[in-house]
Write an enzyme that holds these catalytic residues in place. Structure first.
Site, PDB file in Angstrom:
ATOM      1  N   THR A 232      -3.548 -12.571  -3.097  1.00  9.15           N
ATOM      2  CA  THR A 232      -4.167 -11.481  -2.322  1.00  9.15           C
ATOM      3  C   THR A 232      -5.620 -11.853  -2.034  1.00  9.15           C
ATOM      4  O   THR A 232      -6.254 -12.530  -2.837  1.00  9.15           O
ATOM      5  CB  THR A 232      -4.108 -10.187  -3.159  1.00  9.15           C
ATOM      6  OG1 THR A 232      -2.748  -9.781  -3.238  1.00  9.15           O
ATOM      7  CG2 THR A 232      -4.954  -9.073  -2.568  1.00  9.15           C
ATOM      8  N   ARG A 260       7.939  -1.024  -0.556  1.00  6.78           N
ATOM      9  CA  ARG A 260       6.962  -0.871  -1.648  1.00  6.78           C
ATOM     10  C   ARG A 260       5.533  -1.076  -1.107  1.00  6.78           C
ATOM     11  O   ARG A 260       5.274  -1.986  -0.335  1.00  6.78           O
ATOM     12  CB  ARG A 260       7.267  -1.905  -2.730  1.00  6.78           C
ATOM     13  CG  ARG A 260       6.294  -1.899  -3.913  1.00  6.78           C
ATOM     14  CD  ARG A 260       5.204  -2.925  -3.758  1.00  6.78           C
ATOM     15  NE  ARG A 260       4.337  -3.003  -4.938  1.00  6.78           N
ATOM     16  CZ  ARG A 260       3.209  -3.701  -4.982  1.00  6.78           C
ATOM     17  NH1 ARG A 260       2.814  -4.400  -3.935  1.00  6.78           N
ATOM     18  NH2 ARG A 260       2.474  -3.714  -6.066  1.00  6.78           N
ATOM     19  N   VAL A 261       4.632  -0.210  -1.522  1.00  5.99           N
ATOM     20  CA  VAL A 261       3.221  -0.364  -1.150  1.00  5.99           C
ATOM     21  C   VAL A 261       2.409  -0.518  -2.435  1.00  5.99           C
ATOM     22  O   VAL A 261       2.596   0.241  -3.384  1.00  5.99           O
ATOM     23  CB  VAL A 261       2.721   0.864  -0.349  1.00  5.99           C
ATOM     24  CG1 VAL A 261       1.233   0.722  -0.030  1.00  5.99           C
ATOM     25  CG2 VAL A 261       3.528   1.035   0.935  1.00  5.99           C
ATOM     26  N   GLY A 262       1.532  -1.511  -2.452  1.00  6.48           N
ATOM     27  CA  GLY A 262       0.704  -1.746  -3.636  1.00  6.48           C
ATOM     28  C   GLY A 262      -0.631  -1.037  -3.551  1.00  6.48           C
ATOM     29  O   GLY A 262      -0.825  -0.110  -2.748  1.00  6.48           O
ATOM     30  N   ASP A 263      -1.557  -1.498  -4.370  1.00  5.97           N
ATOM     31  CA  ASP A 263      -2.872  -0.844  -4.448  1.00  5.97           C
ATOM     32  C   ASP A 263      -3.818  -1.235  -3.317  1.00  5.97           C
ATOM     33  O   ASP A 263      -4.722  -0.475  -2.971  1.00  5.97           O
ATOM     34  CB  ASP A 263      -3.551  -1.223  -5.770  1.00  5.97           C
ATOM     35  CG  ASP A 263      -3.752  -2.736  -5.874  1.00  5.97           C
ATOM     36  OD1 ASP A 263      -2.788  -3.478  -5.621  1.00  5.97           O
ATOM     37  OD2 ASP A 263      -4.872  -3.180  -6.193  1.00  5.97           O
ATOM     38  N   THR A 283      -7.341  -7.118  -7.223  1.00  5.33           N
ATOM     39  CA  THR A 283      -6.114  -7.918  -7.097  1.00  5.33           C
ATOM     40  C   THR A 283      -5.385  -7.897  -8.430  1.00  5.33           C
ATOM     41  O   THR A 283      -6.018  -7.904  -9.489  1.00  5.33           O
ATOM     42  CB  THR A 283      -6.429  -9.361  -6.679  1.00  5.33           C
ATOM     43  OG1 THR A 283      -5.200 -10.113  -6.696  1.00  5.33           O
ATOM     44  CG2 THR A 283      -7.431 -10.039  -7.593  1.00  5.33           C
ATOM     45  N   GLY A 284      -4.071  -7.848  -8.378  1.00  7.09           N
ATOM     46  CA  GLY A 284      -3.299  -7.797  -9.620  1.00  7.09           C
ATOM     47  C   GLY A 284      -2.028  -7.008  -9.390  1.00  7.09           C
ATOM     48  O   GLY A 284      -1.650  -6.745  -8.246  1.00  7.09           O
ATOM     49  N   GLY A 286      -0.266  -4.210  -8.625  1.00  8.22           N
ATOM     50  CA  GLY A 286      -0.824  -3.043  -7.971  1.00  8.22           C
ATOM     51  C   GLY A 286      -0.469  -1.695  -8.569  1.00  8.22           C
ATOM     52  O   GLY A 286      -1.268  -0.747  -8.495  1.00  8.22           O
TER      53      GLY A 286
HETATM   54  N1  ASP Z   1      -2.455  -6.061  -5.796  1.00  5.70           N
HETATM   55  C1  ASP Z   1      -1.459  -6.599  -4.902  1.00  5.70           C
HETATM   56  C2  ASP Z   1      -0.304  -5.640  -4.841  1.00  5.70           C
HETATM   57  O1  ASP Z   1       0.089  -5.121  -5.866  1.00  5.70           O
HETATM   58  C3  ASP Z   1      -0.964  -7.950  -5.332  1.00  5.70           C
HETATM   59  C4  ASP Z   1      -1.996  -8.934  -5.798  1.00  5.70           C
HETATM   60  O2  ASP Z   1      -3.170  -8.619  -5.826  1.00  5.70           O
HETATM   61  O3  ASP Z   1      -1.623 -10.068  -6.143  1.00  5.70           O
HETATM   62  O4  ASP Z   1       0.244  -5.462  -3.798  1.00  5.70           O
END
Ligand code: ASP
Length: 368
Positions: A232, A260-263, A283-284, A286
């Site tokens: 990301t 699916r929607v992340g953060d 990032t991580g 989400g």
């Molecule tokens: N945070 C992003 C999500 O969950 C993924 C990522 O940062 O690697 O969509």
């Protein structure tokens, strides 16, 4: 009646003072010195698993993108312009999980999310589940600048992009062989069905053997913290006018459920900016970042507890995120020129530069 009126007045005054705290009222004197910081994802990024060529390629990409953002700021451009410029470059770079090179959903599609936020006025734009817009970050900016809304999703978001003259592409544009093989490997390991290769993409190279029948080895979804594929991208910046902003763009988590929607596109979770406190891009995994409202949480610790930016970021990542066993990191900037990054994974692709300073490019957690 009189008492009710008094209660209303107190509430209105309180609301007014909160509003003035959160918009157009820098908490600390704004710095006229520009600065910019970016990330290219956090995760299990280890020296032992990285070839020297690959590492050099990542460092070169980070340096090039940082330089493009620094130029915008040095010429007096806005933090928003710097962020959009940098993220467009990273979206086109197949090394990162955004735009071309994004990870695939379990159905074998690239569903892209992005957001941008202006710390000067708390305006924000976000998109989720985009499949045909080449630069989701520019679409997020268009949502902020040209629509009455904050967030658009799916076909409606892509339609808004084409109506506003943004570059549209066939979904196959985002395909990379690496990410496809990575999806196939994960689905095989988890015993989940492997979707057909997307239409319009190149034939697999001869070295690639066709996917075998999946053999279940664990539950339907790998929830281990190391399961997510990093890449990301996010940027925070402070311009010469003293305004900060944040932006994030991603393909989300590999093998995610369709829809699916992340953060990343959730304002306050993966992206947030206010001149009253700070600007953050996360990032991580989400789901944890959404549940904690990570980006806003960092800024709240700055605004209401008076914590220095680095301490605020560390508290959220190393205490709050870790207590949920979430993994990932943040980059952050404040109007008075503080820069911070914090992550609880073995690595986070990252870079920063201040006006008149030297660029810092780093990957592993033992680098400064
Ligand atoms: N945070 C992003 C999500 O969950 C993924 C990522 O940062 O690697 O969509």
């Amino acid at each position: 009646m009189k008492a009710a009126w008094r209660v209303w007045m107190i509430a209105a005054l309180a609301a007014g003072s909160v509003a003035s705290l959160t918009a157009q009222q820098p908490a600390a004197p704004a710095s006229r010195q520009w600065a910019i910081e970016l990330h290219g994802g956090a995760g299990v990024i280890e020296r032992s698993k990285m070839t020297p060529e690959k590492e050099a390629a990542y460092r070169a990409s980070l340096a090039q993108a940082l330089d493009a953002g620094a130029k915008v700021l040095d010429q007096g451009g806005s933090s928003l312009d710097a962020i959009e410029t940098v993220i467009r470059i990273l979206e086109d770079d197949p090394l990162f999980n955004a735009g071309r090179g994004a990870v695939f959903s379990a159905e074998g599609k690239n569903e892209l999310d992005a957001a941008i936020m202006d710390g000067a006025n708390l305006k924000a734009g976000a998109v989720a589940g985009v499949t045909r817009t080449r630069h989701p970050i520019s679409l997020a900016r268009a949502v902020m600048d040209k629509s009455p809304h904050v967030m658009l999703i799916g076909p409606g978001a892509d339609l808004f992009a084409s109506q506003n003259g943004l570059e549209m592409v066939d979904p196959a544009f985002f395909f990379t062989e690496n990410r496809w093989q990575s999806l196939v490997a994960q689905l095989q390991k988890e015993g989940r069905p492997i979707p057909p290769r997307p239409a319009g993409v190149p034939e697999p190279p001869p070295s690639v053997t066709p996917p075998a029948q999946p053999v279940p080895t664990r539950g339907p979804v790998d929830e281990s913290p190391s399961a997510h594929i990093h890449g990301t991208v996010g940027v925070v910046a402070l311009d010469r006018q003293g305004n900060i902003a944040a932006g994030t763009s991603t393909g989300g988590l590999q093998a995610k459920m369709p829809g699916r929607v992340g953060d990343s596109p959730i304002i306050g979770a993966g992206t947030y900016a206010s001149n009253a406190s700070c600007a953050v891009s996360a990032t991580g995994s989400g789901e944890y970042f959404i549940r904690l409202g990570v980006a806003r949480e960092v800024c709240n610790l700055v605004a209401f507890k008076g914590l220095p930016l680095q301490e605020a970021a560390d508290q959220v990542i190393h205490k709050e995120l870790e207590s949920l066993r979430g993994d990932g990191g943040v980059i952050a900037i404040s109007p008075d020129g503080q820069l911070a990054w914090s992550f609880n994974t073995p690595g986070m692709f990252r870079a920063r530069i201040r006006q008149g300073g030297k660029p810092v490019i780093a990957i592993y957690n033992d680098e400064p």
